[in-house]
Design a protein around this motif. Sequence first.
Motif, short mmCIF file in Angstrom:
data_model
loop_
_atom_site.label_atom_id
_atom_site.label_comp_id
_atom_site.label_asym_id
_atom_site.label_seq_id
_atom_site.Cartn_x
_atom_site.Cartn_y
_atom_site.Cartn_z
N PHE A 190 -1.88 -3.74 19.24
CA PHE A 190 -0.84 -3.26 18.33
C PHE A 190 -1.44 -2.99 16.96
CE2 PHE A 190 2.62 -4.02 15.21
CZ PHE A 190 3.36 -2.88 15.52
N THR A 191 -1.27 -1.77 16.49
CA THR A 191 -1.77 -1.36 15.17
C THR A 191 -0.59 -1.26 14.22
OG1 THR A 191 -3.60 -0.12 16.14
CG2 THR A 191 -2.97 0.44 13.88
N PHE A 192 -0.70 -1.94 13.09
CA PHE A 192 0.36 -1.95 12.11
C PHE A 192 -0.12 -1.24 10.84
CE2 PHE A 192 3.00 -3.56 8.71
CZ PHE A 192 4.26 -3.69 9.28
N VAL A 193 0.65 -0.25 10.39
CA VAL A 193 0.29 0.52 9.20
C VAL A 193 1.11 0.05 8.00
CG1 VAL A 193 0.23 2.82 8.14
CG2 VAL A 193 -0.37 2.54 10.56
N VAL A 194 0.43 -0.27 6.92
CA VAL A 194 1.09 -0.63 5.65
C VAL A 194 1.04 0.58 4.75
CG1 VAL A 194 1.09 -2.21 3.69
CG2 VAL A 194 0.33 -3.02 5.94
N ARG A 195 2.20 1.10 4.38
CA ARG A 195 2.25 2.32 3.57
C ARG A 195 2.02 2.05 2.09
NH1 ARG A 195 6.66 2.38 6.64
NH2 ARG A 195 6.75 3.71 8.47
N ARG A 196 1.83 3.13 1.35
CA ARG A 196 1.45 3.06 -0.06
C ARG A 196 2.30 2.12 -0.91
NH1 ARG A 196 3.78 5.51 -3.96
NH2 ARG A 196 4.75 7.01 -2.57
N PRO A 197 3.65 2.20 -0.90
CA PRO A 197 4.41 1.28 -1.75
C PRO A 197 4.16 -0.18 -1.41
CG PRO A 197 5.80 3.10 -1.04
CD PRO A 197 4.54 3.17 -0.24
N ALA A 198 3.99 -0.49 -0.14
CA ALA A 198 3.70 -1.87 0.27
C ALA A 198 2.27 -2.25 -0.09
CB ALA A 198 3.94 -2.04 1.76
N VAL A 199 1.34 -1.30 -0.02
CA VAL A 199 -0.04 -1.56 -0.45
C VAL A 199 -0.05 -1.93 -1.93
CG1 VAL A 199 -2.33 -0.56 -0.78
CG2 VAL A 199 -1.03 -0.03 1.30
N TRP A 200 0.68 -1.16 -2.74
CA TRP A 200 0.74 -1.44 -4.17
C TRP A 200 1.38 -2.81 -4.42
CZ3 TRP A 200 2.50 3.79 -6.80
CH2 TRP A 200 1.45 4.72 -6.69
N ALA A 201 2.42 -3.14 -3.65
CA ALA A 201 3.07 -4.45 -3.83
C ALA A 201 2.10 -5.58 -3.48
CB ALA A 201 4.32 -4.53 -2.96
N LEU A 202 1.35 -5.44 -2.40
CA LEU A 202 0.37 -6.45 -2.03
C LEU A 202 -0.70 -6.59 -3.12
CD1 LEU A 202 -0.36 -5.96 1.78
CD2 LEU A 202 0.48 -8.04 0.67
N ALA A 203 -1.15 -5.46 -3.65
CA ALA A 203 -2.19 -5.48 -4.67
C ALA A 203 -1.71 -6.23 -5.92
CB ALA A 203 -2.59 -4.05 -5.04
N GLN A 204 -0.41 -6.14 -6.21
CA GLN A 204 0.16 -6.83 -7.37
C GLN A 204 0.65 -8.23 -7.02
OE1 GLN A 204 2.93 -4.02 -9.61
NE2 GLN A 204 2.65 -2.98 -7.65
N GLN A 205 0.56 -8.60 -5.73
CA GLN A 205 1.07 -9.87 -5.23
C GLN A 205 2.56 -10.01 -5.56
OE1 GLN A 205 -1.68 -13.20 -5.92
NE2 GLN A 205 -3.24 -11.73 -6.53
N ARG A 206 3.30 -8.96 -5.27
CA ARG A 206 4.74 -8.93 -5.47
C ARG A 206 5.44 -8.67 -4.14
NH1 ARG A 206 5.69 -5.14 -10.86
NH2 ARG A 206 4.59 -6.48 -12.37
N PRO A 207 6.70 -9.11 -4.00
CA PRO A 207 7.45 -8.81 -2.77
C PRO A 207 7.67 -7.31 -2.62
CG PRO A 207 8.52 -10.55 -4.05
CD PRO A 207 7.46 -9.97 -4.94
#
Length: 309
Positions: A190-207
């Motif tokens: 199973f391959t899971f794709v994290v899209r740009r808004p979620a990538v940015w949220a992860l980078a900022q350590q935000r929900p």
Amino acid sequence: MEHFPKDEQAAPGGGAAPGKAARQLPGHIAAALAGAGGATDSAGQPWAGRSLAGDDAAIHNFEDDDGAADPGYLAALAALAAGEGDEAGVVASLAAARVFVPILARLAEEGEGAVGLHGDTLQADKQADMALVTLKAPDGRTAMPLFTSAASLTAWHPAARPVAVYAARAALSAVAEGAELLVLDPGSEFTFVVRRPAVWALAQQRPWTPSYGDPELARWLGSAAAGFPAVRRVEIHPGGGVPSAAADGTLLPGGGAGPELKVVLYLEDGLDAAGVQSVVAGLNNAWTRNEMFAERVDSIEVKLQRAAP
């Protein structure tokens, strides 16, 4: 299952692909990037005075890591497959998860030859650089592959060196490299794709809240449509690209790379083709000029419906 061709890139470096305009980063993300590698960590805590020996070393080197996938991620993925979770839960599980970034050795060009004692040219040895692997998504965007376990990385590319990092740090690196997507375990069950808004949220350590479940975004879309009398109502739903398929063909409600947001416009009856085109073009212009929309929406599909009389 989506196919992501491999495209090795030298690290560090990155940025937008040649001939392709770079997306403007929000100020807070640009600030996070500017601070990376500085005197403090991502939480603003100074590196000075820290010990990298003993118990502290495990925080940075993952010395006790057995290479298995993070239990929280596996649980979130299982909940998604069972219809008891959603993709927001999977992304949330990555906030504290360790992942592996694949690094490949790439033969560098021969160095400039030195001049010998008799004027002859001595050929320099070739050197191997370490290269960060990126992928090309079906829509042409750059994606960074990440692996939740050492085994899944080895199965994907036996020669790749697994570098253990926290997913938040990997997301920050992806932004620095100009990658808009994270692809978890490509080529696996199973391959899971994290899209740009979620990538940015992860980078900022935000929900992260998906655009199709964002009440503030929904309200703004309604307000933006108020300037177009022909639009009677606006609804948002998950886009057709939200689901993804496992290797066995099972469809899961998340992790897809396609359009994530469906905007349904209910238009007044009697509009001709030119009128419809004018409304859609006007709304699209309003959407793309709004900072909140640009930051929270990765991809969109618009559906037109006739409003009930």
